[in-house]
Enzyme design. Structure first.
Site: not given
Ligand code: NDP
Length: 270
Positions: A16-18, A61, A65, A101, A124-125
């Site tokens: 984490s960069k936070s 993170t 959450k 976020d 996802g989340g």
């Molecule tokens: P979640 O685990 O809640 O959700 C992951 C999602 O990604 C799901 O929809 C999942 O699909 C999909 N997924 C994962 N791997 C693959 C793949 N290989 N091919 C296709 N779909 C895939 O994750 P979060 O929502 O918490 O995080 C998502 C991204 O957001 C992360 O990369 C995280 O680093 C980034 N992020 C960035 C932030 C920022 O400040 N820049 C802040 C918060 C998050 P399925 O339902 O089919 O499993």
């Protein structure tokens, strides 16, 4: 007042960069605070850990959450609506929860003009809070996800949703989206694309710009978007802006966004 302590809770949390972002801001603004990281293995212990460590505030993170949401005594209306908390502040023994976020993301994409329709790759989340704030801001959000399970709640909330299969077989194609956003973790630790090439080759060429929430690397998705000459953006600004908004809460709004920004931004140069 004694030095106030802050932390990020996550698992993993070492990347984490936070801590750097917040400590540079404390230092630059002359605020007597210190921010560290804490590997929280069991999310159910979040509240107890917070008080045992004598903290004033935390960011939360992956994967905590939802636990953070449940640990709060009071919730900001937006955090309550989306069911996800990434910032907690202690005030007079009570925990107040916020989601920074989503407003951080909204600000990060505001540089792209004339955007109406947005395609989220992933459900996802992070998609949960960001889709909600985008819709409130007047964008039309469609979600495309690998598996169908996660799409149910979006469908119930009236979003247009597709799995890869239903997107490909839908007869209303071709669909055009102004902004295509990778909301998945595909490309974070591997070289995978967030959706089949067949779909990406359809939606990227007609998009005005492409965004990835992953930061600190050029993902295969952004590489592909660039190969079509599209303007692109990674998740660094989202990270920066969510951090600035969290810092405003941590310091009880003593500093404006514009005052915090130059200090926190230095974390991206170090
Ligand atoms: P979640 O685990 O809640 O959700 C992951 C999602 O990604 C799901 O929809 C999942 O699909 C999909 N997924 C994962 N791997 C693959 C793949 N290989 N091919 C296709 N779909 C895939 O994750 P979060 O929502 O918490 O995080 C998502 C991204 O957001 C992360 O990369 C995280 O680093 C980034 N992020 C960035 C932030 C920022 O400040 N820049 C802040 C918060 C998050 P399925 O339902 O089919 O499993």
């Amino acid at each position: 007042m004694p030095k106030q302590l802050f932390a990020i809770f996550g698992n993993p949390v070492s990347h984490s960069k936070s801590p750097l972002m917040h400590n540079l801001s404390f230092q630059g603004l002359g605020f007597d605070g210190c921010y560290t990281r804490y590997l929280l293995e069991d999310g159910a212990t979040l509240k107890k850990t917070f008080f045992d460590l004598g903290l004033k505030g935390i960011n939360i993170t992956v994967p905590h959450k939802e636990h953070a949401y449940n640990a709060c005594d009071e919730l900001d209306p937006f955090a309550k609506k989306v069911g996800a908390v990434n910032t907690i502040v202690e005030k007079e023994g009570k925990l107040y929860g916020y989601n920074t976020d989503a407003p951080g993301f909204l600000k990060a994409i505001s540089e792209f003009k004339d955007i109406k329709t947005v395609l989220f790759l992933g459900a996802g989340g992070t998609a949960q809070s960001t889709s909600s704030i985008l819709r409130d801001a007047g964008y039309e959000v469609t979600l495309l996800n690998r598996s169908s399970g996660r799409l149910e709640r979006y469908k119930d909330e009236g979003f247009e949703t597709y799995t890869f299969d239903t997107f490909i077989s839908d007869i209303a194609l071709p669909k055009v989206y102004d902004l295509v956003i990778n909301m998945t973790s595909a490309g974070l630790e591997d070289d995978s694309l967030p959706a089949p090439l067949e779909i990406l080759k359809q939606v990227i060429p007609t998009a005005k710009a492409c965004v990835d929430v992953i930061y600190g690397k050029e993902t295969p998705f952004l590489k592909l978007a660039k190969s079509y000459g599209k303007p692109t953006k990674d998740g660094s600004d989202m990270l920066l802006y969510q951090g600035i908004i969290a810092f405003e809460h941590f310091t009880n709004h003593q500093y404006s966004f514009e005052e915090i920004e130059p200090h926190m931004k230095k974390a991206f140069m170090l």
